[in-house]
Write a protein that holds these residues in place. Structure first.
Motif, PDB file in Angstrom:
ATOM      1  N   ASP A   1       6.017  29.906  -1.074  1.00  0.00           N
ATOM      2  CA  ASP A   1       5.891  30.004   0.268  1.00  0.00           C
ATOM      3  C   ASP A   1       4.984  29.054   1.123  1.00  0.00           C
ATOM      4  O   ASP A   1       3.868  28.796   0.207  1.00  0.00           O
ATOM      5  N   SER A   2       5.068  28.739   2.102  1.00  0.00           N
ATOM      6  CA  SER A   2       4.085  27.871   3.025  1.00  0.00           C
ATOM      7  C   SER A   2       4.101  26.614   2.534  1.00  0.00           C
ATOM      8  O   SER A   2       2.947  26.220   2.538  1.00  0.00           O
ATOM      9  N   TRP A   3       4.897  26.001   1.603  1.00  0.00           N
ATOM     10  CA  TRP A   3       4.920  24.562   1.306  1.00  0.00           C
ATOM     11  C   TRP A   3       4.630  23.656   2.649  1.00  0.00           C
ATOM     12  O   TRP A   3       5.360  23.768   3.525  1.00  0.00           O
ATOM     13  N   GLY A   4       3.963  22.614   2.517  1.00  0.00           N
ATOM     14  CA  GLY A   4       3.847  21.641   3.299  1.00  0.00           C
ATOM     15  C   GLY A   4       4.916  20.525   3.172  1.00  0.00           C
ATOM     16  O   GLY A   4       5.602  20.693   2.279  1.00  0.00           O
ATOM     17  N   LEU A   5       4.364  19.310   3.436  1.00  0.00           N
ATOM     18  CA  LEU A   5       5.168  18.079   3.142  1.00  0.00           C
ATOM     19  C   LEU A   5       4.998  17.919   1.841  1.00  0.00           C
ATOM     20  O   LEU A   5       4.044  17.833   1.202  1.00  0.00           O
ATOM     21  N   PHE A   6       6.217  17.617   1.030  1.00  0.00           N
ATOM     22  CA  PHE A   6       6.288  17.467  -0.361  1.00  0.00           C
ATOM     23  C   PHE A   6       5.823  16.030  -0.629  1.00  0.00           C
ATOM     24  O   PHE A   6       6.221  15.203   0.044  1.00  0.00           O
ATOM     25  N   THR A   7       4.882  15.926  -1.897  1.00  0.00           N
ATOM     26  CA  THR A   7       4.600  14.567  -2.210  1.00  0.00           C
ATOM     27  C   THR A   7       5.066  14.375  -3.517  1.00  0.00           C
ATOM     28  O   THR A   7       4.505  15.175  -4.380  1.00  0.00           O
ATOM     29  N   GLY A   8       5.742  13.509  -4.032  1.00  0.00           N
ATOM     30  CA  GLY A   8       6.182  13.252  -5.453  1.00  0.00           C
ATOM     31  C   GLY A   8       5.069  12.673  -5.955  1.00  0.00           C
ATOM     32  O   GLY A   8       4.166  12.509  -5.612  1.00  0.00           O
TER      33      GLY A   8
ATOM     34  N   GLY B   1       9.416  19.365 -16.224  1.00  0.00           N
ATOM     35  CA  GLY B   1       9.052  20.740 -15.235  1.00  0.00           C
ATOM     36  C   GLY B   1       8.731  20.095 -13.987  1.00  0.00           C
ATOM     37  O   GLY B   1       8.148  21.049 -13.091  1.00  0.00           O
ATOM     38  N   GLN B   2       8.841  18.925 -13.508  1.00  0.00           N
ATOM     39  CA  GLN B   2       8.511  18.337 -12.341  1.00  0.00           C
ATOM     40  C   GLN B   2       9.139  18.924 -11.338  1.00  0.00           C
ATOM     41  O   GLN B   2       8.507  18.725 -10.197  1.00  0.00           O
ATOM     42  N   LEU B   3      10.296  19.518 -11.552  1.00  0.00           N
ATOM     43  CA  LEU B   3      10.690  20.323 -10.363  1.00  0.00           C
ATOM     44  C   LEU B   3      10.151  21.315  -9.894  1.00  0.00           C
ATOM     45  O   LEU B   3      10.760  22.080  -8.823  1.00  0.00           O
ATOM     46  N   GLY B   4       9.500  22.313 -10.650  1.00  0.00           N
ATOM     47  CA  GLY B   4       8.692  23.537 -10.389  1.00  0.00           C
ATOM     48  C   GLY B   4       9.454  24.670 -10.180  1.00  0.00           C
ATOM     49  O   GLY B   4       9.150  25.587  -9.693  1.00  0.00           O
ATOM     50  N   LEU B   5      10.420  24.545 -11.329  1.00  0.00           N
ATOM     51  CA  LEU B   5      11.329  25.650 -11.474  1.00  0.00           C
ATOM     52  C   LEU B   5      11.057  26.737 -12.535  1.00  0.00           C
ATOM     53  O   LEU B   5      12.015  27.749 -13.002  1.00  0.00           O
ATOM     54  N   ASN B   6      10.090  26.400 -12.998  1.00  0.00           N
ATOM     55  CA  ASN B   6       9.621  27.273 -14.238  1.00  0.00           C
ATOM     56  C   ASN B   6      10.466  26.992 -15.362  1.00  0.00           C
ATOM     57  O   ASN B   6      10.827  28.050 -16.409  1.00  0.00           O
ATOM     58  N   GLU B   7      10.972  26.023 -15.690  1.00  0.00           N
ATOM     59  CA  GLU B   7      11.784  25.673 -16.771  1.00  0.00           C
ATOM     60  C   GLU B   7      11.570  24.004 -17.038  1.00  0.00           C
ATOM     61  O   GLU B   7      11.387  23.410 -16.100  1.00  0.00           O
ATOM     62  N   SER B   8      11.625  23.722 -18.297  1.00  0.00           N
ATOM     63  CA  SER B   8      12.001  22.181 -18.660  1.00  0.00           C
ATOM     64  C   SER B   8      12.620  21.989 -19.812  1.00  0.00           C
ATOM     65  O   SER B   8      12.968  22.981 -20.337  1.00  0.00           O
ATOM     66  N   GLY B   9      13.021  20.565 -20.140  1.00  0.00           N
ATOM     67  CA  GLY B   9      13.813  20.618 -21.277  1.00  0.00           C
ATOM     68  C   GLY B   9      15.461  20.583 -20.692  1.00  0.00           C
ATOM     69  O   GLY B   9      15.699  20.527 -19.585  1.00  0.00           O
TER      70      GLY B   9
ATOM     71  N   PRO C   1      20.493  21.007  -4.682  1.00  0.00           N
ATOM     72  CA  PRO C   1      19.079  21.529  -4.330  1.00  0.00           C
ATOM     73  C   PRO C   1      18.968  23.077  -4.817  1.00  0.00           C
ATOM     74  O   PRO C   1      19.728  23.724  -4.699  1.00  0.00           O
ATOM     75  N   VAL C   2      17.580  23.312  -5.484  1.00  0.00           N
ATOM     76  CA  VAL C   2      17.318  24.579  -5.828  1.00  0.00           C
ATOM     77  C   VAL C   2      15.907  25.016  -5.171  1.00  0.00           C
ATOM     78  O   VAL C   2      14.830  24.182  -5.370  1.00  0.00           O
ATOM     79  N   GLN C   3      15.737  26.197  -4.556  1.00  0.00           N
ATOM     80  CA  GLN C   3      14.316  26.366  -3.995  1.00  0.00           C
ATOM     81  C   GLN C   3      13.392  26.623  -5.165  1.00  0.00           C
ATOM     82  O   GLN C   3      13.536  27.169  -6.021  1.00  0.00           O
TER      83      GLN C   3
ATOM     84  N   MET D   1      10.785  24.898   0.219  1.00  0.00           N
ATOM     85  CA  MET D   1      10.862  23.592  -0.424  1.00  0.00           C
ATOM     86  C   MET D   1      11.949  23.579  -1.539  1.00  0.00           C
ATOM     87  O   MET D   1      12.083  24.733  -2.245  1.00  0.00           O
ATOM     88  N   TYR D   2      12.715  22.550  -1.602  1.00  0.00           N
ATOM     89  CA  TYR D   2      13.897  22.343  -2.542  1.00  0.00           C
ATOM     90  C   TYR D   2      13.671  21.295  -3.309  1.00  0.00           C
ATOM     91  O   TYR D   2      13.003  20.390  -2.849  1.00  0.00           O
ATOM     92  N   ALA D   3      14.175  21.255  -4.716  1.00  0.00           N
ATOM     93  CA  ALA D   3      13.986  20.179  -5.733  1.00  0.00           C
ATOM     94  C   ALA D   3      15.317  20.066  -6.440  1.00  0.00           C
ATOM     95  O   ALA D   3      16.079  20.985  -6.588  1.00  0.00           O
ATOM     96  N   TRP D   4      15.669  18.875  -6.780  1.00  0.00           N
ATOM     97  CA  TRP D   4      16.697  18.434  -7.730  1.00  0.00           C
ATOM     98  C   TRP D   4      16.524  17.277  -8.343  1.00  0.00           C
ATOM     99  O   TRP D   4      15.655  16.542  -8.043  1.00  0.00           O
ATOM    100  N   GLY D   5      17.223  16.814  -9.285  1.00  0.00           N
ATOM    101  CA  GLY D   5      17.259  15.843 -10.294  1.00  0.00           C
ATOM    102  C   GLY D   5      16.608  16.036 -11.655  1.00  0.00           C
ATOM    103  O   GLY D   5      16.963  17.254 -12.175  1.00  0.00           O
TER     104      GLY D   5
END
Length: 160
Positions: free
Chosen positions: A32-39, A10-18, A26-28, A1-5
């Motif tokens: 693993d084994s992520w299903g369909l993303f739901t924002g 910390g809503q991107l799930g990248l272990n960082e905020s601020g 996109p950043v992974q 799963m990838y996230a950006w924005g």
């Protein structure tokens, strides 16, 4: 799963905020084994939810009223599992509360319920872990006989 924005909570799930609070490419997301993303279902995007392929429910981001299901109001900048159940099938979040369906058809909710939006017949304090909405058990069918009596939920029909 990838996230950006935007990532201030910390809503991107990248272990960082601020700062830096934005990712323009996109950043992974770890794991693993992520299903369909739901924002979170709105334009603010303060938290995120995902059901893994094995039925685990995960959340991360803002948690001011317990909407991450962790029995706390701490924010999480990386994914945290909600409980230990492996039976989640659908999740829909908002900025302040979440609803989810398990594979047995039961409907669950948690977060802010000042207006009774958790289906608990009360408007009171937030609930920071999933609670079943009383009397709910949604039955799925792939071919609803009468579309007037059903609701589409991700390619399946729920009979009303």
């Amino acid at each position: 799963m990838y996230a950006w924005g935007y990532n201030a909570n910390g809503q991107l799930g990248l272990n960082e905020s601020g700062a830096p609070d934005r990712k323009s490419s996109p950043v992974q997301v770890p794991g693993d084994s992520w299903g369909l993303f739901t924002g979170d279902g709105n334009n603010v995007g303060q938290n995120s939810y995902n059901i893994k392929m094995n039925g685990e429910l995960w959340a991360w981001g803002a948690n001011s009223v317990g909407q991450l299901g962790q029995n706390s109001v701490a924010y999480y900048s990386s994914p945290v599992q909600i409980g230990s159940d492996l039976t989640w099938s659908k999740v829909a979040g908002s900025n302040s509360f979440v609803t989810a369906i398990k594979t047995d058809g039961t409907l669950w909710a948690w977060g802010w319920q000042s207006t009774g939006n958790l289906g608990q017949n009360q408007a009171s304090q937030p609930t920071s872990s999933p609670v079943q909405i009383p009397g709910t058990c949604l039955l799925y069918t792939s071919d609803a006989a009468d579309e007037e009596d059903s609701v589409d939920l991700g390619g399946r029909r729920i009979i009303k």
